[in-house]
Scaffold this motif. Structure first.
Motif, short mmCIF file in Angstrom:
data_model
loop_
_atom_site.label_atom_id
_atom_site.label_comp_id
_atom_site.label_asym_id
_atom_site.label_seq_id
_atom_site.Cartn_x
_atom_site.Cartn_y
_atom_site.Cartn_z
N SER A 110 0.82 -1.22 0.00
CA SER A 110 0.00 0.00 0.00
C SER A 110 0.85 1.27 0.00
O SER A 110 1.95 1.30 0.55
N TYR A 111 0.29 2.32 -0.63
CA TYR A 111 0.95 3.63 -0.62
C TYR A 111 1.01 4.22 0.79
O TYR A 111 1.77 5.14 1.05
N GLU A 112 0.15 3.68 1.67
CA GLU A 112 0.06 4.22 3.03
C GLU A 112 1.11 3.63 3.98
O GLU A 112 1.20 4.05 5.13
N GLN A 113 1.88 2.67 3.51
CA GLN A 113 2.88 2.03 4.39
C GLN A 113 4.15 2.90 4.44
O GLN A 113 5.23 2.49 4.00
N ASP A 114 3.99 4.07 5.01
CA ASP A 114 5.08 5.07 5.03
C ASP A 114 6.37 4.52 5.63
O ASP A 114 7.46 4.71 5.07
N LYS A 115 6.24 3.88 6.77
CA LYS A 115 7.43 3.41 7.49
C LYS A 115 8.22 2.41 6.65
O LYS A 115 9.45 2.47 6.56
N GLU A 116 7.50 1.47 6.01
CA GLU A 116 8.17 0.47 5.19
C GLU A 116 8.73 1.09 3.92
O GLU A 116 9.83 0.72 3.47
N ILE A 117 8.03 2.04 3.33
CA ILE A 117 8.52 2.73 2.12
C ILE A 117 9.83 3.44 2.41
O ILE A 117 10.78 3.38 1.63
N GLN A 118 9.89 4.11 3.57
CA GLN A 118 11.13 4.81 3.94
C GLN A 118 12.27 3.83 4.17
O GLN A 118 13.41 4.08 3.80
N LEU A 119 11.94 2.69 4.80
CA LEU A 119 12.96 1.67 5.03
C LEU A 119 13.46 1.11 3.70
O LEU A 119 14.67 0.93 3.50
N LEU A 120 12.56 0.85 2.77
CA LEU A 120 12.94 0.30 1.47
C LEU A 120 13.80 1.28 0.68
O LEU A 120 14.68 0.88 -0.08
N ALA A 121 13.57 2.58 0.88
CA ALA A 121 14.42 3.59 0.24
C ALA A 121 15.86 3.44 0.73
O ALA A 121 16.81 3.51 -0.05
N GLY A 122 16.02 3.22 2.04
CA GLY A 122 17.36 3.02 2.60
C GLY A 122 17.99 1.73 2.11
O GLY A 122 19.19 1.70 1.80
N ILE A 123 17.21 0.67 2.01
CA ILE A 123 17.73 -0.61 1.53
C ILE A 123 18.20 -0.47 0.09
O ILE A 123 19.25 -0.99 -0.30
N MET A 124 17.43 0.26 -0.73
CA MET A 124 17.82 0.46 -2.12
C MET A 124 19.10 1.29 -2.21
O MET A 124 19.98 1.00 -3.03
N LEU A 125 19.24 2.30 -1.37
CA LEU A 125 20.48 3.09 -1.33
C LEU A 125 21.67 2.20 -1.01
O LEU A 125 22.74 2.31 -1.61
N CYS B 135 25.36 14.65 5.67
CA CYS B 135 25.05 16.07 5.88
C CYS B 135 23.63 16.26 6.44
O CYS B 135 23.39 17.21 7.19
N LEU B 136 22.71 15.38 6.08
CA LEU B 136 21.33 15.52 6.55
C LEU B 136 21.09 14.88 7.92
O LEU B 136 20.13 15.23 8.61
N LYS B 137 21.98 13.97 8.31
CA LYS B 137 21.74 13.18 9.52
C LYS B 137 21.61 14.04 10.77
O LYS B 137 20.89 13.69 11.71
N ASN B 138 22.28 15.17 10.84
CA ASN B 138 22.22 16.02 12.04
C ASN B 138 20.86 16.68 12.23
O ASN B 138 20.58 17.22 13.30
N ALA C 29 15.15 6.27 8.54
CA ALA C 29 14.24 5.18 8.84
C ALA C 29 14.94 4.01 9.52
O ALA C 29 14.32 3.25 10.26
N SER C 30 16.25 3.85 9.27
CA SER C 30 17.02 2.78 9.91
C SER C 30 18.40 3.30 10.27
O SER C 30 19.17 3.71 9.41
N GLU C 31 18.70 3.27 11.56
CA GLU C 31 20.00 3.74 12.03
C GLU C 31 21.12 2.84 11.51
O GLU C 31 22.20 3.31 11.17
N PHE D 117 21.93 3.61 7.88
CA PHE D 117 22.71 4.85 7.84
C PHE D 117 24.16 4.59 8.27
O PHE D 117 25.10 5.10 7.65
N ASN D 118 24.33 3.80 9.33
CA ASN D 118 25.69 3.49 9.79
C ASN D 118 26.51 2.79 8.71
O ASN D 118 27.72 3.02 8.58
N ASN D 119 25.87 1.92 7.93
CA ASN D 119 26.55 1.26 6.80
C ASN D 119 27.02 2.28 5.77
O ASN D 119 28.13 2.19 5.24
N ILE D 120 26.14 3.23 5.49
CA ILE D 120 26.47 4.27 4.51
C ILE D 120 27.63 5.13 5.02
O ILE D 120 28.58 5.41 4.29
#
Length: 357
Positions: free
Chosen positions: A75-90, A110-113, A118-120, A123-126
C-alpha cells in the motif's frame, strides 16, 4: 541485502513473512538492473533520511509502485516500510561502486544532524562506507608501477632470422602489436597512478602547512585575529578548499579539531555563528559552494545563501525559520561540529561539480 533485510525489518518493528521479503528483494534487484540516475537517487535519499518531514508525496507513490508490481497487497500508506525500502535500495546502489557513491554518502551524512533516518543501521553502513573509502584512498597508493617490456623489435628479429617464413612474420607482427598495446596501457596507468600520488602528497602538504601556520588564506591574516564565532565557519570552508582527491583526507576531522583546540569549546545557535561572518566573505563563499540542485543536502549553506539574499541583521528571524526549518533548530551546536559540517557540505558541492564536468 540478502543477509540483512530481515534484521532491518525487525529493527524497524515491521512484521513481514519470508515470502514478502523475497518479493521486496526481487523488486529492488529488478529495478536496479535497469540503472538509476542522480535525480532518482536524490529523491530516495530524502525519502530515507527525512521521513515524515519529506514533502515528496508524488515520488513516494511512484516509489511504492516498484513494489506493488510484485505484491498487489503493498500500500501507498505504508510510510514506514517505504522509507525503510528507500534506505535498503540506497545500500544496494552503493555496493555497485558507481560514480554517485561519494555524493550519496555525503548527502546522507550532511542531513543526519537534522533528521532521523528510517534505519539507524543502514545509515551506519552508509557512513562507514564513506570513512572506509577515506582510509583506502591512501592505504592503496604506493610507488610501485607496472613494468613495461617492449622486447625485441621486429626489425632486429628479421636481421637475426633472415629466412623467417612469411607466415611467421605475420604472427610476429600480431604479437608485436599486442605487446605494444599492453605496454601503452601500462604507461598510461602508471602516469595516472603517479599523478594521483602527487595530488595526494600535495594535498597532505597543503593541509599540514595550513594547520601549522594557523593562517587564513581567504582573509590573509592569522586565525588568532579572527572572531571566535566566525573561525569555525572559515576553518570548515578552507579545509574543503585543500581537497584535491575525493573523498578527501581521512585526517580532516582531526585537523579541524586540532585548529579549534586553540579556542574554547563554543556551543552556539547557528545564527550566533552567522552573525559574525564577514559580509564580503559570505558572498564569495556562497557563490563558490552553494548549488541549488543539491540545496536540500546542504542545510547550512542553504541557510547562508538565504541570509545573504535577504541581508537581514537578525539571523534568528521567523522568516528564516520558515525558509530553513531544519537549520533553525533551537539547539546549540559545538564549534567543532559546525566546522566539520561546513567541510562536508563543501565537499559535497565539489563532488557534484566534479561529476558535472
Amino acid at each position: 541485502m540478502e543477509k540483512n533485510i530481515g534484521t532491518w525489518y525487525g529493527q524497524a518493528n515491521i512484521s513481514c513473512t519470508s515470502d514478502i521479503l523475497d518479493k521486496r528483494k526481487n523488486s529492488i534487484k529488478a529495478y536496479l538492473e535497469e540503472g538509476v540516475e542522480w535525480e532518482f537517487i536524490k529523491s530516495i535519499i530524502k525519502l530515507f533520511i527525512k521521513g515524515k518531514d519529506n514533502k515528496q508525496d508524488k515520488f513516494k507513490e511512484s516509489f511504492a509502485d516498484i513494489f506493488i508490481k510484485d505484491d498487489s497487497a503493498f500500500s501507498y500508506e505504508q510510510d514506514k516500510e517505504i522509507q525503510l525500502l528507500a534506505g535498503i535500495m540506497l545500500n544496494e546502489i552503493l555496493k555497485g561502486k558507481n560514480k554517485y557513491n561519494t555524493m550519496i554518502e555525503l548527502s546522507c551524512i550532511c542531513l543526519k544532524n537534522y533528521y532521523d533516518p528510517a534505519s539507524e543501521e543502514i545509515f551506519n553502513n552508509i557512513e562507514k562506507g564513506f570513512y572506509d573509502s577515506l582510509k583506502q584512498l591512501r592505504e592503496n597508493e604506493d610507488n610501485e608501477c607496472i613494468k613495461s617490456d617492449f622486447g625485441k623489435s621486429l626489425q632486429s628479429m628479421l636481421k637475426e632470422n633472415p629466412s623467417l617464413p612469411q607466415s611467421n612474420i605475420n604472427d610476429e607482427v600480431a604479437k608485436q602489436l599486442e605487446s605494444l598495446k599492453r605496454n601503452i596501457i601500462n604507461l598510461v596507468n602508471n602516469f595516472e597512478k603517479m599523478q594521483k600520488i602527487n595530488d595526494l602528497k600535495s594535498e597532505d602538504s597543503e593541509v599540514l602547512w595550513w594547520m601549522i601556520g594557523e593562517w587564513s588564506y581567504d582573509l590573509n591574516k592569522p586565525f588568532k585575529d579572527i572572531d571566535d564565532n566566525f573561525i569555525p565557519i572559515l576553518i570548515g570552508k578552507e579545509m574543503a578548499d585543500k581537497v584535491n582527491v575525493f573523498p578527501g583526507p581521512y585526517s580532516a576531522k582531526a585537523v579541524i579539531n586540532k585548529i579549534l583546540s586553540n579556542y574554547e569549546d563554543g556551543r552556539l545557535y547557528i545564527y550566533n555563528y552567522a552573525e559574525k561572518i564577514e559580509k564580503d566573505w559570505l558572498d564569495r563563499f556562497v557563490k563558490e559552494y552553494y548549488i541549488e540542485p543539491i540545496a536540500d543536502f546542504m542545510p547550512i549553506l542553504k541557510y547562508f545563501n538565504k541570509i545573504n539574499e535577504i541581508d537581514e541583521e537578525d539571523y534568528s528571524d521567523d522568516k528564516l525559520e520558515k525558509i530553513c526549518p531544519a537549520i533553525i533548530k533551537k539547539v546549540k551546536i559545538l564549534n567543532k561540529d559546525i566546522a566539520y559540517e561546513i567541510y562536508l557540505e563543501c565537499l559535497l558541492s565539489k563532488a557534484y561539480k566534479d561529476r558535472e564536468e
